[in-house]
Design a protein around this motif. Structure first.
Motif, PDB file in Angstrom:
ATOM      1  N   ARG A  17      49.253  46.731  36.230  1.00 34.31           N
ATOM      2  CA  ARG A  17      49.335  46.369  37.591  1.00 34.31           C
ATOM      3  C   ARG A  17      47.990  46.388  38.035  1.00 34.31           C
ATOM      4  NH1 ARG A  17      52.870  48.286  42.879  1.00 34.31           N
ATOM      5  NH2 ARG A  17      51.605  47.274  44.283  1.00 34.31           N
ATOM      6  N   ARG A  18      47.402  47.554  37.849  1.00 32.47           N
ATOM      7  CA  ARG A  18      46.032  47.727  38.470  1.00 32.47           C
ATOM      8  C   ARG A  18      44.879  46.905  37.647  1.00 32.47           C
ATOM      9  NH1 ARG A  18      45.710  54.354  38.853  1.00 32.47           N
ATOM     10  NH2 ARG A  18      46.959  54.763  40.735  1.00 32.47           N
TER      11      ARG A  18
ATOM     12  N   GLU B 125      45.446  43.237  39.191  1.00 34.97           N
ATOM     13  CA  GLU B 125      45.087  43.291  40.612  1.00 34.97           C
ATOM     14  C   GLU B 125      43.492  43.245  40.624  1.00 34.97           C
ATOM     15  OE1 GLU B 125      46.791  42.519  43.048  1.00 34.97           O
ATOM     16  OE2 GLU B 125      48.535  42.794  42.636  1.00 34.97           O
TER      17      GLU B 125
ATOM     18  N   LEU C 111      42.059  39.839  39.434  1.00 34.97           N
ATOM     19  CA  LEU C 111      42.420  38.508  40.338  1.00 34.97           C
ATOM     20  C   LEU C 111      41.286  38.864  41.410  1.00 34.97           C
ATOM     21  CD1 LEU C 111      46.505  38.687  40.793  1.00 34.97           C
ATOM     22  CD2 LEU C 111      44.886  37.060  39.428  1.00 34.97           C
ATOM     23  N   ARG C 112      41.080  39.867  41.867  1.00 37.38           N
ATOM     24  CA  ARG C 112      39.999  40.181  42.980  1.00 37.38           C
ATOM     25  C   ARG C 112      38.601  39.549  42.292  1.00 37.38           C
ATOM     26  NH1 ARG C 112      40.654  44.969  43.183  1.00 37.38           N
ATOM     27  NH2 ARG C 112      38.827  45.740  42.036  1.00 37.38           N
TER      28      ARG C 112
ATOM     29  N   ASP D 227      44.149  33.606  42.427  1.00 32.42           N
ATOM     30  CA  ASP D 227      45.615  34.253  42.740  1.00 32.42           C
ATOM     31  C   ASP D 227      46.639  34.408  41.378  1.00 32.42           C
ATOM     32  OD1 ASP D 227      46.273  31.292  42.396  1.00 32.42           O
ATOM     33  OD2 ASP D 227      47.231  31.207  44.123  1.00 32.42           O
TER      34      ASP D 227
ATOM     35  N   LEU E 213      54.876  40.628  37.061  1.00 26.68           N
ATOM     36  CA  LEU E 213      53.732  39.829  37.128  1.00 26.68           C
ATOM     37  C   LEU E 213      54.065  38.274  37.076  1.00 26.68           C
ATOM     38  CD1 LEU E 213      51.275  42.002  35.248  1.00 26.68           C
ATOM     39  CD2 LEU E 213      51.378  41.644  37.772  1.00 26.68           C
TER      40      LEU E 213
ATOM     41  N   GLN F 199      56.030  37.279  40.092  1.00 28.26           N
ATOM     42  CA  GLN F 199      55.100  37.154  41.443  1.00 28.26           C
ATOM     43  C   GLN F 199      54.165  36.370  41.387  1.00 28.26           C
ATOM     44  OE1 GLN F 199      53.479  41.321  41.021  1.00 28.26           O
ATOM     45  NE2 GLN F 199      54.948  42.051  42.435  1.00 28.26           N
TER      46      GLN F 199
ATOM     47  N   LYS G 218      51.595  36.006  39.323  1.00 24.16           N
ATOM     48  CA  LYS G 218      50.292  36.341  39.232  1.00 24.16           C
ATOM     49  C   LYS G 218      49.783  36.325  37.848  1.00 24.16           C
ATOM     50  CE  LYS G 218      50.255  39.855  42.894  1.00 24.16           C
ATOM     51  NZ  LYS G 218      50.464  41.649  43.382  1.00 24.16           N
TER      52      LYS G 218
END
Length: 328
Positions: free
Chosen positions: A108-109, A112, A115-116, A121, A147, A150, A152
């Motif tokens: 997950r980290r 994220e 994506l940043r 997105d 994921l 969501q 992502k």
């Protein structure tokens, strides 16, 4: 540009995948942006990166390559929409626990963070950069399912997996009624053909696409000896690559002689061979300059005859699928 489906999916990708590992350490950001624009102009829609790419000489600045791509996407003009974006998770991005590997929290980290940095997105293809022997598949697939739900992540792939790791992953995904892996990224070139033993048969069985990395073995199949004779700078002949060169110098010279006979750049010959191999979706080419991209594109127009293929097998013997390779 030629296109194909990624493995058993309906996703359409170019037969060359733009590798971005050089962006940052060896290619300045402005040049990287020009290369990505040129890739789109040529019809290359498949880009590969990783969260850990972009280290400097001291191992710092991880994530820099994703940031370069993210700033390119930010220019607009359909850059993100026209790109099938693949990145990877596994490598530690810091010194604190859970900043690497494939626990549900780490995945997950990692996503994220990517994506940043990528200024997007979603990730079209999230690849596990290495097998994590400490995390059960139930945990990994649950994290991936979340994921995907969501939005992502769209597809999941692997990198540097053994054949039995692919089988493990797919059977665990099947039990969960999940699509599972759609591709595997492996070291594959004329010098390194170990994946022919069990990885490629596993990919064919499960319908996964093969994305060969190191298709020219750090430039050793790209005319390294000719460049040496001409006094050109060759980045690949130090360290481990230098050891491989010395162990294979006679074969590589014969390979370059064959390329001369055929009127081909050695890099074109090596990529053309890969493009004709079973299960290969797209070799990952990592140009440092636009000229390197020109060479890679030229391989799409080359079809090697059986005589040439036989000569390449004589120079760089491959493998039959196991166990017939070493048993009856």
């Amino acid at each position: 540009m030629e296109f194909t489906h990624l493995g058993r999916t309906g996703l359409t990708v170019s037969r060359l995948c733009l590798g971005t590992m050089n962006f940052g350490p060896h290619t300045e950001e402005s040049d990287a942006h020009l290369i990505m624009d040129s890739a789109h102009d040529r019809g290359i829609n498949f880009f590969d990166t990783a969260n850990a790419y972009g280290r400097d000489s001291e191992g710092n600045l991880k994530g820099r390559t994703e940031e370069i791509i993210g700033r390119w996407f930010a220019q607009g003009g359909g850059r993100r929409e026209r790109t099938v974006l693949a990145t990877k998770a596994y490598a530690p991005m810091g010194d604190w626990p859970n900043e690497g590997r494939l626990s549900a929290l780490a995945v997950r980290r990692a996503v994220e963070g990517s994506l940043r940095r990528l200024n997007t997105d979603h990730i079209d293809l999230l690849q596990m950069h290495h097998i994590d022997r400490d995390t059960p598949w139930e945990e990994i697939w649950q994290a991936m399912e979340v994921l995907v739900a969501q939005g992502k992540v769209i597809y999941v792939g692997s990198s540097n997996f053994a054949g039995w790791h692919v089988a493990q992953a797919q059977e665990a995904a099947r039990a969960r009624h999940f699509l599972g892996l759609v591709s595997e990224q492996s070291l594959y070139n004329l010098i390194d053909r170990t994946v022919e033993l069990e990885v490629i048969p596993a990919l064919q069985h499960y319908g996964l696409g093969l994305l060969p990395w190191g298709p020219l073995r750090s430039g050793l199949l790209g005319g390294v000896l000719r460049k040496e004779r001409e006094g050109l700078a060759v980045r690949s002949v130090s360290g481990h690559a230098g050891q491989i060169l010395e162990a294979n110098r006679e074969r590589i010279q014969a390979y370059e002689d064959l390329a001369d006979e055929l009127g081909l750049d050695p890099a074109v010959l090596g990529l053309a061979w890969l493009l004709g191999r079973p299960a290969v979706t797209a070799p990952i080419v990592g140009p440092r300059t636009l000229a390197h991209l020109d060479t890679a594109e030229a391989a799409l127009d080359v079809e090697l005859d059986q005589k040439t293929l036989d000569r390449l097998d004589e120079l760089f013997p491959g493998h039959k699928p196991a166990p017939e390779d070493y048993a009856w």
